[in-house]
Motif scaffolding. Structure first.
Motif, short mmCIF file in Angstrom:
data_model
loop_
_atom_site.label_atom_id
_atom_site.label_comp_id
_atom_site.label_asym_id
_atom_site.label_seq_id
_atom_site.Cartn_x
_atom_site.Cartn_y
_atom_site.Cartn_z
N PHE A 101 9.25 -13.66 -15.23
CA PHE A 101 10.66 -13.86 -14.92
C PHE A 101 11.19 -12.68 -14.13
CE2 PHE A 101 10.48 -11.96 -19.16
CZ PHE A 101 11.39 -10.92 -19.09
N THR A 102 12.33 -12.91 -13.47
CA THR A 102 12.97 -11.83 -12.71
C THR A 102 14.35 -11.57 -13.31
OG1 THR A 102 13.80 -13.44 -11.09
CG2 THR A 102 11.78 -12.27 -10.53
N GLY A 103 14.78 -10.31 -13.19
CA GLY A 103 16.08 -9.94 -13.72
C GLY A 103 16.43 -8.51 -13.34
N THR A 104 17.67 -8.16 -13.59
CA THR A 104 18.19 -6.85 -13.25
C THR A 104 18.44 -6.04 -14.53
OG1 THR A 104 19.27 -7.77 -11.31
CG2 THR A 104 20.07 -5.63 -12.06
N VAL A 105 18.04 -4.79 -14.51
CA VAL A 105 18.26 -3.90 -15.65
C VAL A 105 19.74 -3.51 -15.65
CG1 VAL A 105 17.73 -1.64 -16.63
CG2 VAL A 105 15.91 -3.03 -15.63
N VAL A 106 20.42 -3.77 -16.76
CA VAL A 106 21.85 -3.44 -16.87
C VAL A 106 22.08 -2.16 -17.67
CG1 VAL A 106 22.66 -5.78 -16.48
CG2 VAL A 106 22.18 -5.03 -18.80
N SER A 107 21.13 -1.77 -18.52
CA SER A 107 21.22 -0.49 -19.22
C SER A 107 19.86 -0.12 -19.78
CB SER A 107 22.27 -0.53 -20.34
OG SER A 107 21.82 -1.32 -21.41
N THR A 108 19.68 1.18 -20.03
CA THR A 108 18.42 1.66 -20.59
C THR A 108 18.70 2.61 -21.75
OG1 THR A 108 18.29 3.55 -19.09
CG2 THR A 108 17.19 1.50 -18.38
N SER A 109 17.68 2.81 -22.58
CA SER A 109 17.73 3.78 -23.66
C SER A 109 16.32 4.28 -23.92
CB SER A 109 18.34 3.15 -24.93
OG SER A 109 17.54 2.08 -25.39
N SER A 110 16.16 5.16 -24.90
CA SER A 110 14.85 5.71 -25.26
C SER A 110 14.10 6.24 -24.04
CB SER A 110 14.02 4.67 -26.00
OG SER A 110 14.61 4.33 -27.23
N SER A 111 14.74 7.15 -23.34
CA SER A 111 14.15 7.77 -22.14
C SER A 111 13.77 6.72 -21.09
CB SER A 111 12.95 8.62 -22.52
OG SER A 111 13.31 9.64 -23.41
N ASN A 112 14.62 5.75 -20.91
CA ASN A 112 14.44 4.66 -19.91
C ASN A 112 13.27 3.73 -20.23
OD1 ASN A 112 16.62 5.60 -18.42
ND2 ASN A 112 15.32 6.94 -17.20
N ARG A 113 12.79 3.75 -21.47
CA ARG A 113 11.66 2.89 -21.83
C ARG A 113 12.09 1.60 -22.53
NH1 ARG A 113 7.85 6.97 -24.73
NH2 ARG A 113 9.85 7.85 -25.29
N VAL A 114 13.37 1.47 -22.83
CA VAL A 114 13.92 0.23 -23.37
C VAL A 114 15.02 -0.19 -22.42
CG1 VAL A 114 15.21 -0.81 -25.27
CG2 VAL A 114 13.38 0.82 -25.76
N ALA A 115 14.99 -1.45 -21.98
CA ALA A 115 15.97 -1.93 -21.00
C ALA A 115 16.62 -3.23 -21.48
CB ALA A 115 15.31 -2.16 -19.65
N SER A 149 16.33 -16.04 -22.40
CA SER A 149 17.78 -16.17 -22.27
C SER A 149 18.28 -15.22 -21.17
CB SER A 149 18.48 -15.87 -23.60
OG SER A 149 18.40 -14.50 -23.88
N VAL A 150 19.53 -15.41 -20.79
CA VAL A 150 20.13 -14.58 -19.74
C VAL A 150 20.12 -13.11 -20.15
CG1 VAL A 150 22.29 -14.06 -18.57
CG2 VAL A 150 21.57 -16.40 -18.82
N ASP A 151 20.51 -12.85 -21.38
CA ASP A 151 20.53 -11.47 -21.89
C ASP A 151 19.27 -11.24 -22.69
OD1 ASP A 151 23.17 -10.97 -20.88
OD2 ASP A 151 23.94 -12.20 -22.53
N ALA A 152 18.40 -10.40 -22.18
CA ALA A 152 17.13 -10.13 -22.84
C ALA A 152 16.90 -8.63 -22.89
CB ALA A 152 15.99 -10.82 -22.09
N SER A 153 15.91 -8.23 -23.66
CA SER A 153 15.55 -6.81 -23.69
C SER A 153 14.04 -6.69 -23.55
CB SER A 153 16.03 -6.14 -24.97
OG SER A 153 15.43 -6.74 -26.09
N ILE A 154 13.61 -5.57 -22.99
CA ILE A 154 12.18 -5.34 -22.80
C ILE A 154 11.88 -3.90 -23.18
CG2 ILE A 154 12.36 -4.75 -20.34
CD1 ILE A 154 9.71 -6.51 -20.07
N TRP A 155 10.80 -3.72 -23.90
CA TRP A 155 10.37 -2.40 -24.34
C TRP A 155 9.16 -1.99 -23.54
CZ3 TRP A 155 10.32 -2.53 -30.44
CH2 TRP A 155 11.61 -2.82 -30.89
#
Length: 197
Positions: free
Chosen positions: A41-55, A69-75
């Motif tokens: 899938f494609t998407g835009t990162v809207v925020s990061t945490s944990s030294s940019n390793r969680v988006a 879903s539209v709002d997802a998170s990736i580690w």
């Protein structure tokens, strides 16, 4: 015997002082990786945490797979929130940049999605988007554009709140009308006398 213990202690100290590293196998080509991946899938990162390793992501298109879903998170790390409070890092960790649009090839199929530096996840370019369109246009289903849960421009979760507000307002008006009574030229509202009209 003393030398053996000293050597073992020295090797153990050396092993603990070297940061954890890992090597990735030779990555497949983009088309081969797309064919092998269960989810793309494609998407835009809207925020990061944990030294940019969680988006946190705003997903726009699912090219392969479903259930995104539209709002997802990736580690991009094994465990960004360890119990002991000490986050470990490795060369497998992937970091993300705010505002950047990516094509994601996660290693898991549910949110929060897992990723690492060995996958084909990368910043989305026009060439990659054209390649995705060609690959998804082959056998299988076409890409699915993910749309927010909206109805008439208002998010679905606000409809119950709006209905509740209208019902509460109506009940309040009915109650006020019942408590305002005319008695022998005096108008009373609840327990207070307002005087003659």
């Amino acid at each position: 015997m003393k030398w053996g213990a000293a050597i073992c202690l020295g090797l153990a100290t050396l092993a603990l002082s070297v940061p954890a590293t890992a090597l990735c196998a030779d990555p497949p080509g983009f088309a081969q990786g797309f064919a092998a991946a269960p989810l793309v899938f494609t998407g835009t990162v809207v925020s990061t945490s944990s030294s940019n390793r969680v988006a946190l992501l705003e997903v726009d298109t699912v090219w392969k797979g479903s259930g995104v879903s539209v709002d997802a998170s990736i580690w991009g790390t094994g465990d960004p929130f360890p119990r002991g409070g000490f986050m470990t890092t490795s060369s497998l960790d992937r970091s993300f940049l705010n505002g950047v649009r990516y094509v994601f090839f996660p290693t898991s199929s549910s949110d929060p999605y897992m990723d690492n530096s060995c996958t084909l996840t990368q910043e989305l370019t026009l060439d990659l988007e054209e390649a995705l369109a060609k690959l998804a246009g082959g056998p299988g289903s076409p890409p699915m554009t993910v749309a927010p849960d909206v109805q008439s421009g208002i998010p679905v979760w606000t409809w119950p709140a709006l209905v509740a507000a209208v019902v509460a307002g109506t009940l309040l008006q009915v109650r006020r009308r019942r408590t305002t009574v005319e008695v022998e030229g005096f108008r009373t509202s609840g327990d207070r006398a307002a005087g003659p009209d």
